[in-house]
Design a protein around this motif. Structure first.
Motif, PDB file in Angstrom:
ATOM      1  N   ASN A 106       0.829  -1.214   0.000  1.00 59.87           N
ATOM      2  CA  ASN A 106       0.000   0.000   0.000  1.00 59.87           C
ATOM      3  C   ASN A 106       0.855   1.252   0.000  1.00 59.87           C
ATOM      4  O   ASN A 106       0.571   2.216  -0.720  1.00 59.87           O
ATOM      5  N   SER A 107       1.910   1.223   0.805  1.00 58.07           N
ATOM      6  CA  SER A 107       2.783   2.380   0.900  1.00 58.07           C
ATOM      7  C   SER A 107       3.497   2.631  -0.428  1.00 58.07           C
ATOM      8  O   SER A 107       3.620   3.774  -0.894  1.00 58.07           O
ATOM      9  N   CYS A 108       3.931   1.556  -1.040  1.00 58.14           N
ATOM     10  CA  CYS A 108       4.607   1.684  -2.332  1.00 58.14           C
ATOM     11  C   CYS A 108       3.654   2.255  -3.378  1.00 58.14           C
ATOM     12  O   CYS A 108       4.005   3.148  -4.142  1.00 58.14           O
ATOM     13  N   GLU A 109       2.436   1.755  -3.363  1.00 57.59           N
ATOM     14  CA  GLU A 109       1.425   2.230  -4.305  1.00 57.59           C
ATOM     15  C   GLU A 109       1.179   3.725  -4.121  1.00 57.59           C
ATOM     16  O   GLU A 109       1.098   4.484  -5.097  1.00 57.59           O
ATOM     17  N   LYS A 110       1.106   4.145  -2.849  1.00 56.32           N
ATOM     18  CA  LYS A 110       0.885   5.564  -2.553  1.00 56.32           C
ATOM     19  C   LYS A 110       2.050   6.394  -3.100  1.00 56.32           C
ATOM     20  O   LYS A 110       1.850   7.427  -3.739  1.00 56.32           O
ATOM     21  N   ASN A 111       3.258   5.898  -2.874  1.00 54.61           N
ATOM     22  CA  ASN A 111       4.441   6.616  -3.374  1.00 54.61           C
ATOM     23  C   ASN A 111       4.424   6.750  -4.893  1.00 54.61           C
ATOM     24  O   ASN A 111       4.735   7.809  -5.440  1.00 54.61           O
ATOM     25  N   LEU A 112       4.069   5.679  -5.581  1.00 51.43           N
ATOM     26  CA  LEU A 112       4.082   5.743  -7.049  1.00 51.43           C
ATOM     27  C   LEU A 112       2.942   6.619  -7.573  1.00 51.43           C
ATOM     28  O   LEU A 112       3.052   7.209  -8.647  1.00 51.43           O
ATOM     29  N   LYS A 113       1.864   6.732  -6.780  1.00 51.38           N
ATOM     30  CA  LYS A 113       0.812   7.676  -7.189  1.00 51.38           C
ATOM     31  C   LYS A 113       1.307   9.122  -7.045  1.00 51.38           C
ATOM     32  O   LYS A 113       0.981   9.972  -7.872  1.00 51.38           O
ATOM     33  N   TYR A 114       2.098   9.371  -6.015  1.00 56.10           N
ATOM     34  CA  TYR A 114       2.729  10.694  -5.899  1.00 56.10           C
ATOM     35  C   TYR A 114       3.659  10.924  -7.095  1.00 56.10           C
ATOM     36  O   TYR A 114       3.734  12.030  -7.628  1.00 56.10           O
ATOM     37  N   ALA A 115       4.353   9.863  -7.495  1.00 62.95           N
ATOM     38  CA  ALA A 115       5.242   9.982  -8.658  1.00 62.95           C
ATOM     39  C   ALA A 115       4.430  10.385  -9.893  1.00 62.95           C
ATOM     40  O   ALA A 115       4.867  11.229 -10.682  1.00 62.95           O
ATOM     41  N   LEU A 116       3.242   9.818 -10.035  1.00 63.15           N
ATOM     42  CA  LEU A 116       2.406  10.170 -11.191  1.00 63.15           C
ATOM     43  C   LEU A 116       1.943  11.626 -11.106  1.00 63.15           C
ATOM     44  O   LEU A 116       1.838  12.308 -12.136  1.00 63.15           O
ATOM     45  N   GLU A 117       1.705  12.115  -9.882  1.00 63.77           N
ATOM     46  CA  GLU A 117       1.360  13.545  -9.733  1.00 63.77           C
ATOM     47  C   GLU A 117       2.544  14.408 -10.180  1.00 63.77           C
ATOM     48  O   GLU A 117       2.357  15.454 -10.796  1.00 63.77           O
ATOM     49  N   ASP A 118       3.741  13.946  -9.865  1.00 64.56           N
ATOM     50  CA  ASP A 118       4.933  14.686 -10.303  1.00 64.56           C
ATOM     51  C   ASP A 118       5.068  14.676 -11.823  1.00 64.56           C
ATOM     52  O   ASP A 118       5.527  15.649 -12.412  1.00 64.56           O
ATOM     53  N   PHE A 119       4.674  13.584 -12.443  1.00 67.18           N
ATOM     54  CA  PHE A 119       4.692  13.562 -13.914  1.00 67.18           C
ATOM     55  C   PHE A 119       3.745  14.625 -14.473  1.00 67.18           C
ATOM     56  O   PHE A 119       4.076  15.296 -15.451  1.00 67.18           O
ATOM     57  N   ALA A 120       2.588  14.782 -13.834  1.00 68.10           N
ATOM     58  CA  ALA A 120       1.644  15.813 -14.292  1.00 68.10           C
ATOM     59  C   ALA A 120       2.316  17.183 -14.215  1.00 68.10           C
ATOM     60  O   ALA A 120       2.199  18.004 -15.143  1.00 68.10           O
ATOM     61  N   GLU A 121       3.041  17.419 -13.129  1.00 74.83           N
ATOM     62  CA  GLU A 121       3.758  18.692 -12.977  1.00 74.83           C
ATOM     63  C   GLU A 121       4.874  18.813 -14.027  1.00 74.83           C
ATOM     64  O   GLU A 121       5.093  19.879 -14.592  1.00 74.83           O
ATOM     65  N   PHE A 122       5.536  17.696 -14.255  1.00 72.18           N
ATOM     66  CA  PHE A 122       6.611  17.660 -15.258  1.00 72.18           C
ATOM     67  C   PHE A 122       6.080  18.077 -16.635  1.00 72.18           C
ATOM     68  O   PHE A 122       6.688  18.900 -17.321  1.00 72.18           O
ATOM     69  N   TRP A 123       4.913  17.529 -17.017  1.00 78.18           N
ATOM     70  CA  TRP A 123       4.376  17.867 -18.355  1.00 78.18           C
ATOM     71  C   TRP A 123       3.970  19.325 -18.441  1.00 78.18           C
ATOM     72  O   TRP A 123       4.131  19.965 -19.478  1.00 78.18           O
ATOM     73  N   LYS A 124       3.456  19.864 -17.328  1.00 79.59           N
ATOM     74  CA  LYS A 124       3.123  21.286 -17.299  1.00 79.59           C
ATOM     75  C   LYS A 124       4.388  22.107 -17.519  1.00 79.59           C
ATOM     76  O   LYS A 124       4.392  23.067 -18.276  1.00 79.59           O
ATOM     77  N   ALA A 125       5.462  21.710 -16.839  1.00 79.95           N
ATOM     78  CA  ALA A 125       6.719  22.454 -16.920  1.00 79.95           C
ATOM     79  C   ALA A 125       7.354  22.349 -18.306  1.00 79.95           C
ATOM     80  O   ALA A 125       7.916  23.328 -18.807  1.00 79.95           O
ATOM     81  N   THR A 126       7.274  21.183 -18.935  1.00 80.10           N
ATOM     82  CA  THR A 126       7.910  21.047 -20.251  1.00 80.10           C
ATOM     83  C   THR A 126       7.152  21.831 -21.314  1.00 80.10           C
ATOM     84  O   THR A 126       7.756  22.291 -22.279  1.00 80.10           O
ATOM     85  N   GLY A 127       5.839  21.999 -21.117  1.00 83.60           N
ATOM     86  CA  GLY A 127       5.059  22.795 -22.058  1.00 83.60           C
ATOM     87  C   GLY A 127       5.026  22.196 -23.439  1.00 83.60           C
ATOM     88  O   GLY A 127       5.234  20.987 -23.616  1.00 83.60           O
ATOM     89  N   LYS A 128       4.789  23.052 -24.432  1.00 83.98           N
ATOM     90  CA  LYS A 128       4.607  22.555 -25.791  1.00 83.98           C
ATOM     91  C   LYS A 128       5.808  22.842 -26.691  1.00 83.98           C
ATOM     92  O   LYS A 128       5.924  22.319 -27.783  1.00 83.98           O
ATOM     93  N   ASP A 129       6.660  23.753 -26.258  1.00 87.64           N
ATOM     94  CA  ASP A 129       7.785  24.115 -27.127  1.00 87.64           C
ATOM     95  C   ASP A 129       9.087  24.118 -26.339  1.00 87.64           C
ATOM     96  O   ASP A 129       9.071  24.129 -25.110  1.00 87.64           O
ATOM     97  N   VAL A 130      10.162  24.136 -27.061  1.00 88.06           N
ATOM     98  CA  VAL A 130      11.479  24.003 -26.426  1.00 88.06           C
ATOM     99  C   VAL A 130      11.815  25.211 -25.543  1.00 88.06           C
ATOM    100  O   VAL A 130      12.538  25.099 -24.566  1.00 88.06           O
ATOM    101  N   THR A 131      11.237  26.378 -25.861  1.00 93.20           N
ATOM    102  CA  THR A 131      11.495  27.584 -25.064  1.00 93.20           C
ATOM    103  C   THR A 131      10.932  27.415 -23.653  1.00 93.20           C
ATOM    104  O   THR A 131      11.593  27.757 -22.659  1.00 93.20           O
ATOM    105  N   THR A 132       9.707  26.883 -23.566  1.00 87.23           N
ATOM    106  CA  THR A 132       9.086  26.651 -22.256  1.00 87.23           C
ATOM    107  C   THR A 132       9.903  25.629 -21.477  1.00 87.23           C
ATOM    108  O   THR A 132      10.193  25.807 -20.295  1.00 87.23           O
ATOM    109  N   LEU A 133      10.252  24.550 -22.168  1.00 89.95           N
ATOM    110  CA  LEU A 133      11.058  23.503 -21.531  1.00 89.95           C
ATOM    111  C   LEU A 133      12.356  24.087 -20.975  1.00 89.95           C
ATOM    112  O   LEU A 133      12.729  23.819 -19.835  1.00 89.95           O
ATOM    113  N   ALA A 134      13.023  24.900 -21.783  1.00 89.15           N
ATOM    114  CA  ALA A 134      14.304  25.479 -21.358  1.00 89.15           C
ATOM    115  C   ALA A 134      14.107  26.416 -20.177  1.00 89.15           C
ATOM    116  O   ALA A 134      14.897  26.421 -19.235  1.00 89.15           O
ATOM    117  N   HIS A 135      13.025  27.196 -20.216  1.00 89.55           N
ATOM    118  CA  HIS A 135      12.739  28.131 -19.117  1.00 89.55           C
ATOM    119  C   HIS A 135      12.495  27.370 -17.812  1.00 89.55           C
ATOM    120  O   HIS A 135      12.935  27.781 -16.748  1.00 89.55           O
TER     121      HIS A 135
END
Ligand SMILES: *[C@@H]1O[C@H](CO)[C@@H](O)[C@H](O)[C@H]1NC(C)=O
Ligand SMILES: *[C@@H]1O[C@H](CO)[C@@H](O)[C@H](O)[C@H]1NC(C)=O
Length: 218
Positions: A106-135
């Motif tokens: 259960n604890s591992c599952e919870k941790n990996l769900k947090y990891a998936l939330e971080d992926f959501a943040e990662f995609w927001k940060a990378t954006g759609k173009d290389v300028t956003t990603l670099a910023h």
């Protein structure tokens, strides 16, 4: 998934048939000398440990664009972490009678769900173009490092050796692809040089901050 080789074989036959029909003396190119292989190598080479999973993953991504390939690697990592979460749900019934094992899963599952939330943040940060990603470069790296951390925490919490091996194997691809994605972002300066991408990577934290304390007072 399973019929991919068949589809590929069919595609190959079709291409061969077409080539024969128009009777072009087609020279066969070794994959390793194609622009695609060079693009994949230019990215995976920054991984200091083992480049084989990265190469294997990107070999089937139909683009020579380095940024698209880098995105594809992170996307494959995220997909694999989703599979890891399903894997953990799947082994729960088997370990139901052991309270320690059940808690660790259960604890591992919870941790990996947090990891998936971080992926959501990662995609927001990378954006759609290389300028956003670099910023947002620092934020991208930070979220990927955090994703790696959640994998380590998951495994650190498992004391039973058999369960550890079972979970380590089950979440292994997601863990390794996440680590590969981090290495690629960590080596992005080198990759940009390789591909002649002249965009400066911002090393400053651009992640959204909580509002200053004064905002909590009325
Ligand atoms: C590299 O990783 C691949 C797949 O993940 C594995 O099969 C291979 O044994 C690894 N090589 C080394 C040297 O660890
Ligand atoms: C993940 O990487 C480790 C270290 O290179 C390797 O031993 C392991 O086999 C890999 N797991 C998978 C599923 O590729």
């Amino acid at each position: 998934m399973n019929n991919t080789p068949i589809k590929l074989a069919f595609l190959f036959l079709s291409v061969t048939a077409t080539a024969t029909a128009i009777a072009t003396p087609a020279k066969r190119t070794n994959y390793l000398f194609t622009p695609h292989a060079k693009a994949v190598a230019g990215i995976c080479t920054v991984i200091p440990t083992n480049t084989s999973l990265c190469c294997k993953t990107l070999k089937h991504v139909p683009t020579d664009d380095p940024i698209e390939l880098i995105r594809a690697l992170a996307f494959a990592a995220e997909t694999s972490v989703k599979h890891s979460v399903s894997f953990l749900s799947g082994i729960k019934p088997k370990h139901k009678s052991n309270a320690n094992a059940a808690a660790a899963i259960n604890s591992c599952e919870k941790n990996l769900k947090y990891a998936l939330e971080d992926f959501a943040e990662f995609w927001k940060a990378t954006g759609k173009d290389v300028t956003t990603l670099a910023h947002n470069y620092f934020t991208c790296k930070k979220t990927l490092m955090s994703i790696m951390g959640y994998h380590s925490t998951c495994l650190d919490d498992i004391e039973d050796k058999n369960l550890f091996n079972e979970v380590e194997f089950g979440i292994g691809v997601g863990k390794n692809l996440s680590s590969d994605s981090f290495d690629v972002f960590n080596g992005l300066n080198t990759i940009f040089k390789t591909f002649g991408i002249k965009v400066k990577l911002n090393e400053e934290d651009t992640s959204p901050r909580p509002p200053p304390l004064s905002d909590y007072y009325y």
